[in-house]
Structure formats: structure tokens, C-alpha cells
Design a protein around this motif. Structure first.
Motif, mmCIF file in Angstrom:
data_model
loop_
_atom_site.group_PDB
_atom_site.id
_atom_site.type_symbol
_atom_site.label_atom_id
_atom_site.label_comp_id
_atom_site.label_asym_id
_atom_site.label_seq_id
_atom_site.Cartn_x
_atom_site.Cartn_y
_atom_site.Cartn_z
ATOM 1 N N HIS A 91 0.859 -1.189 0.000
ATOM 2 C CA HIS A 91 0.000 0.000 0.000
ATOM 3 C C HIS A 91 0.897 1.242 0.000
ATOM 4 O O HIS A 91 1.142 1.872 1.035
ATOM 5 C CB HIS A 91 -0.925 -0.015 1.206
ATOM 6 N N CYS B 63 0.560 2.174 5.933
ATOM 7 C CA CYS B 63 -0.889 2.278 5.807
ATOM 8 C C CYS B 63 -1.668 1.851 7.048
ATOM 9 O O CYS B 63 -2.676 1.147 6.935
ATOM 10 C CB CYS B 63 -1.335 1.465 4.600
ATOM 11 N N GLY C 49 -5.266 3.536 6.626
ATOM 12 C CA GLY C 49 -5.898 3.510 5.319
ATOM 13 C C GLY C 49 -7.088 2.575 5.202
ATOM 14 O O GLY C 49 -7.305 1.675 6.019
ATOM 15 N N GLY D 169 0.680 5.071 1.453
ATOM 16 C CA GLY D 169 -0.524 5.165 2.275
ATOM 17 C C GLY D 169 -1.806 4.917 1.528
ATOM 18 O O GLY D 169 -2.884 4.880 2.134
#
Length: 377
Positions: free
Chosen positions: A127, A156, A159, A130
């Protein structure tokens, strides 16, 4: 005054929490770690979390716990920190790179099936910065081919995408609490999963495979311990957990501040010729670990040098893994193998980005970039 690339906001609350641990008897894995694991799992809405010494250790043990090793292949991205790929090598498996999306830098799900072979056992999406990858698409592919997914969520913690949080559509997710991360204890990490058997296996392997920890022996008195499985030294300490625990109460506020700073950067950098930003996909709640730009207006390395001369801290996240010397020597990778990732690697630049830097500092950085591109600086 110089503008640093990053500045942490750890303070008195963290000092007090560490002091409390120092007044106790257990500095290694103990009650503070267990409390961190409980709160981290709750924050992510996962059933279990295991504190680790690093995200790298988490990736390694996740692969090992899933039985992935010599003879197996694991699909991942070439545009990440090297640990995403080296953890695969540590487990004895072979990383297989798939190119990234031109507009986000994230692993391109549409390219994954072409890379699957009879030896493929897992996919490790990252990811990046972020922004979560398309986990809906990747899970559909993995389910169709009987593959595991391990999420590299080092960027992340906060997220989400399409209603999914890290670790929700996979065997589990691995997180980093390195010095510059949104949730930080200098060095540290964790895994989060809904699979209790996986969490138990990783927790055991993270302490050399020993069935009693120092905290167990202190709490219940000495009794002989056994080594149940082969393990490694990847456990989190109470000192690291103490640094992390006070940050939960301000994590949401810091996320909102990061989002505000990202909006300001986006507004101020808009319209600068040859400067582009990653696209944010619909349905994505960006964790905003890093704010990156791509420079086609002038050579990225020249921009780095000029920003450093202007006393503005910068970083490059990332140059492609497959072009690092060790990977080139081992697998004969060459320029052109993953052209999209290579374009990102040639153009991407991370600018100062941290809570507390303020709108004026953002404006100063953006003004400097604009002046460089326009030839007025």
C-alpha cells in the motif's frame, strides 16, 4: 531556517510511559506489548495483532507460518522498500515482480495473472505511500488461483479502500513503526490478522520458538521451557510498546492534519509544468504516510540537489528493487524489465510531510519547487 524531511511529535506522554516501564521488572516482551497488541487489533478491527521488531520480521514470519519457502514464488511489486522482496528471499522463496500502475505507483492488479506459474504461492501487495492497492481485484485473483495474500501495510495503518481495512481481505497485514512512520517507536512493527492460528504461530516463532517468555517466568516463577518450533528474534519490547501506546489517542487527529497538509500541497503544486502527483483512487481513504511528486520538468536528482541546497529535506521513495545490484546479480534483471516502476524510480521525490509543519512550511516548499521549474531560483 532549514526545513527537515521529517520531525516526530513524541513528547512527555511517551516519556512518562517509558518511565513506567523502566520502573517495572520486564523490559522485553510483557504487559505493555500485550496492551499494544490489543489496542492495535481493535484499531484495525482485526481479531489479533502481534508486536514485532520490524515489518520485515513480520513479512518473513508470515510467509514462514503459511508454509511458503524454497521452490515457491511470491508475486510482488518492484516499487517498494527492499525489505518487501528480501523478506521473500529470507523465507527461501523467489520474488516475482509485476509492474505498477502509471498513475498511482501501486501494484497493477491487471498484470498479476500473467505472472502466475505452478510455483506461485502468494501475492504481497504494497500500500504505497498510504494508498491501498485494489484489494478487491487482488483477492478475486488469489481466490481463483488458490493463493495467499500478505499485505505490506508499512505505510498504511490508517488507510482503507472500498470499505476494506488492511488485513481484512488477506491472511494478514504487516506494519512498520520505523522512525518516520505515522505511528512510530523508532524501530518496530506488527502483524494483524483474523486468523488466530497464524497469530499464535508467528508469536511463537518471534521468540525463538520458545514456549515461555521472560515475562512468563517472572510472573509464575521459573519452570523449564521448551523450543517447540524453529524461530527467530523478532519480538517487540515493552519499551517500544510504551512509546506507541500514547499515540493512539492522537492518531486520528494526526491523520486529519496530514490530510489537510496533503490538500494544501496539492493546491499549491497544481499547474506547475512537469510536476505530477499520484492519483487517489475513488473509495480510498489515504493514510498519507508520504507526500510524493514526480518531476518531468527537470531531472529528479538535480531537483534533489537543488532542494538540499535550499535547506529543504527530501527523500526518494523508491528506486526500483530489481535494479539494485544484489537483485541484478542474482536474477539478471536489467533496465526495461519493469518500465513503469523505472519511470517512477527516475522521477519520484518525497517532500517534507509531518504533523506540525504548518501551512506556511508547505507553501515555502511548494514555492521553491515552482521557482526551480520556472528557472527563477
Amino acid at each position: 531556517m532549514p526545513i527537515p524531511f521529517y520531525r516526530h511529535d513524541l513528547g512527555q506522554e511517551e516519556l512518562d510511559a517509558v518511565a513506567e516501564v523502566l520502573r517495572g521488572e520486564i523490559l522485553t516482551t510483557g504487559d505493555a506489548v500485550r496492551e499494544f497488541e490489543r489496542r492495535f487489533a481493535a484499531y484495525l478491527q482485526r481479531r489479533r495483532a502481534v508486536g514485532m521488531s520490524s515489518a520485515t520480521g513480520g513479512l518473513h514470519l508470515m510467509l514462514t507460518a503459511l508454509g511458503i519457502g524454497p521452490g515457491d514464488e511470491v508475486i510482488t511489486t518492484p516499487l517498494s522498500f527492499i525489505a518487501t522482496a528480501t523478506a521473500i528471499v529470507q523465507a527461501g522463496a523467489t520474488p516475482v515482480f509485476v509492474d505498477v500502475e502509471e498513475d498511482t505507483g501501486n501494484l497493477d492488479a491487471s498484470r498479476i495473472e500473467a505472472a502466475i506459474t505452478p510455483r506461485t504461492r502468494a501475492i504481497i501487495p504494497v500500500h504505497l505511500y498510504g494508498q491501498m492497492v485494489d484489494m478487491v481485484a487482488i483477492k478475486a485473483i488469489a481466490d481463483h488461483h488458490g493463493l495467499e495474500i500478505i499485505e505490506d501495510a508499512a505505510h498504511c495503518v490508517e488507510g482503507a479502500r472500498d470499505g476494506l481495512r488492511p488485513g481484512e481481505a488477506s491472511a494478514g497485514a504487516c506494519f512498520s513503526f520505523y522512525a518516520t512512520k505515522n505511528l512510530s517507536c523508532g524501530e518496530g512493527g506488527a502483524i494483524a490478522t483474523d486468523r488466530a492460528d497464524l497469530a499464535d504461530s508467528i508469536a511463537l516463532m518471534s521468540v525463538h520458538g520458545m514456549n515461555k517468555t521472560a515475562a512468563d517466568r517472572q510472573r509464575h516463577g521459573y519452570s523449564h521451557w521448551d523450543m517447540e518450533v524453529f524461530g527467530w528474534k523478532y519480538n517487540m519490547s515493552n519499551i517500544q510498546a510504551a512509546l506507541l501506546l500514547p499515540q493512539f489517542q492522537r492518531l486520528d487527529r494526526k491523520t486529519e492534519e496530514r490530510r489537510h497538509l496533503a490538500v494544501r500541497y496539492t493546491e499549491l503544486l497544481a499547474g506547475i509544468p512537469g510536476i505530477t502527483l499520484p492519483v487517489i483512487r475513488p473509495g480510498c481513504d489515504h493514510a498519507w504516510h508520504l507526500f510524493v511528486i514526480r518531476s518531468q520538468a527537470m531531472a529528479r536528482d538535480a531537483m534533489v540537489e537543488r532542494l538540499i541546497e535550499a535547506k529543504i529535506g527530501v527523500a526518494v521513495n523508491y528506486r526500483p528493487i530489481h535494479l539494485m545490484r544484489w537483485f541484478r546479480d542474482r536474477w539478471d534483471y536489467a533496465p526495461g524489465d519493469f518500465p513503469v516502476a523505472e519511470r517512477w524510480g527516475d522521477e519520484v521525490l518525497s517532500v517534507p510531510f509531518y504533523p506540525g509543519m504548518g501551512d506556511q512550511t508547505v507553501a515555502n516548499v511548494a514555492d521553491c519547487i515552482r521557482a526551480m521549474v520556472n528557472g527563477t531560483c
